[in-house]
Write an enzyme that holds these catalytic residues in place. Structure first.
Site, PDB file in Angstrom:
ATOM      1  CG  ASP A  41      41.021  39.598  38.332  1.00  0.00           C
ATOM      2  OD1 ASP A  41      40.557  39.120  37.280  1.00  0.00           O
ATOM      3  OD2 ASP A  41      40.299  40.022  39.265  1.00  0.00           O
ATOM      4  CG  HIS A  42      43.161  37.249  31.703  1.00  0.00           C
ATOM      5  ND1 HIS A  42      43.331  38.396  30.949  1.00  0.00           N
ATOM      6  CD2 HIS A  42      43.733  36.258  30.970  1.00  0.00           C
ATOM      7  CE1 HIS A  42      43.966  38.104  29.825  1.00  0.00           C
ATOM      8  NE2 HIS A  42      44.215  36.816  29.818  1.00  0.00           N
ATOM      9  NE  ARG A  43      37.534  39.513  37.825  1.00  0.00           N
ATOM     10  CZ  ARG A  43      36.986  39.551  39.038  1.00  0.00           C
ATOM     11  NH1 ARG A  43      35.667  39.471  39.167  1.00  0.00           N
ATOM     12  NH2 ARG A  43      37.755  39.651  40.121  1.00  0.00           N
ATOM     13  N   PRO A  73      39.451  35.168  37.292  1.00  0.00           N
ATOM     14  CG  PRO A  73      39.146  36.098  35.174  1.00  0.00           C
ATOM     15  CD  PRO A  73      38.723  36.255  36.599  1.00  0.00           C
TER      16      PRO A  73
END
Length: 235
Positions: free
Chosen positions: A203-205, A30
């Site tokens: 990467d929003h993770r 994401p």
């Protein structure tokens, strides 16, 4: 009625590998994006002084300075110097900055390995060697497989700004455009200035917005205060 014609350009093994990696990245990671700008006037003045009288093949580029600044920023923000895994965030002990290089049948981003602490001149020479070997297919496996972060600079192609897709399993990539002359405000007065746009894809993770913004601010400060850089014998 004239019929249009077309021809099939078969994909090279490198092009297929890029397609698989980028599709996987956009599908699974994401992405979010943090943008900013840096004033480069002081840096350009320092670069001009450093490069004065140097042979063309040993002149320091803006990209080399950027690698130096990013490497130091990754030490200060270690969670961005990392790979995402199913078990969690794998934070690297060394900083391996990948730099995107155009080659005959695609794009590759080999790493300047263990570059934290190197001065600008050493990074410049390693970067030139890396790019030369990338174009003739002489890279080492570790240079290809071990980047912990990537820089993609399209400024030399007069691109103002762009966003880059993450190189999995890395958790961030920095895209930089051309330094452009702008009207900027300094102490209430409008003056000309060289401004470069930067966009950090994340990467929003693995990373949240505040951490991404803090990293980008560290990079911007490094670009705007070149007196604090380690130039080596060039400086």
């Amino acid at each position: 009625m004239t019929r249009s014609s077309s021809r099939l350009l078969k994909q090279s093994p490198m092009r297929r590998a890029i397609a698989r990696a980028m599709s996987k990245s956009k599908r699974e990671a994401p992405h979010f994006y943090v943008g900013g700008e840096a004033r480069l006037d002081d840096l350009f003045h320092r670069l001009a002084a450093v490069n004065d009288g140097r042979p063309e093949d040993d002149r320091i580029s803006l990209t080399a300075v950027l690698v130096h600044i990013v490497a130091d920023a990754l030490v200060a923000h270690p969670h961005i110097n990392a790979h995402w895994t199913d078990d969690g965030l794998l934070v690297a002990d060394e900083v391996h900055v990948g730099v995107a290089v155009a080659v005959a049948d695609g794009l590759i981003a080999p790493a300047i390995l263990d570059c934290a602490g190197l001065d600008v001149l050493m990074i410049s020479r390693r970067l030139r060697d890396l790019a030369d070997r990338a174009r003739i297919g002489k890279l080492r496996v570790d240079e290809i497989n071990q980047p912990t972060f990537t820089i993609s600079n399209l400024g030399m192609y007069e691109v103002s700004r762009f966003t880059a897709i993450l190189n999995p399993p890395q958790v961030a990539i920095l895209a930089t455009g051309a330094a452009e002359q702008r009207a900027v405000v300094v102490d209430g007065a409008v003056v000309p200035g060289s401004v470069m746009a930067m966009t950090l894809s994340v990467d929003h993770r693995a990373i949240d917005g505040i951490a991404a913004a803090q990293f980008l601010a560290t990079v911007r400060r490094g670009l705007e205060m070149p007196s604090g850089l380690k130039w080596g014998t060039a400086g």
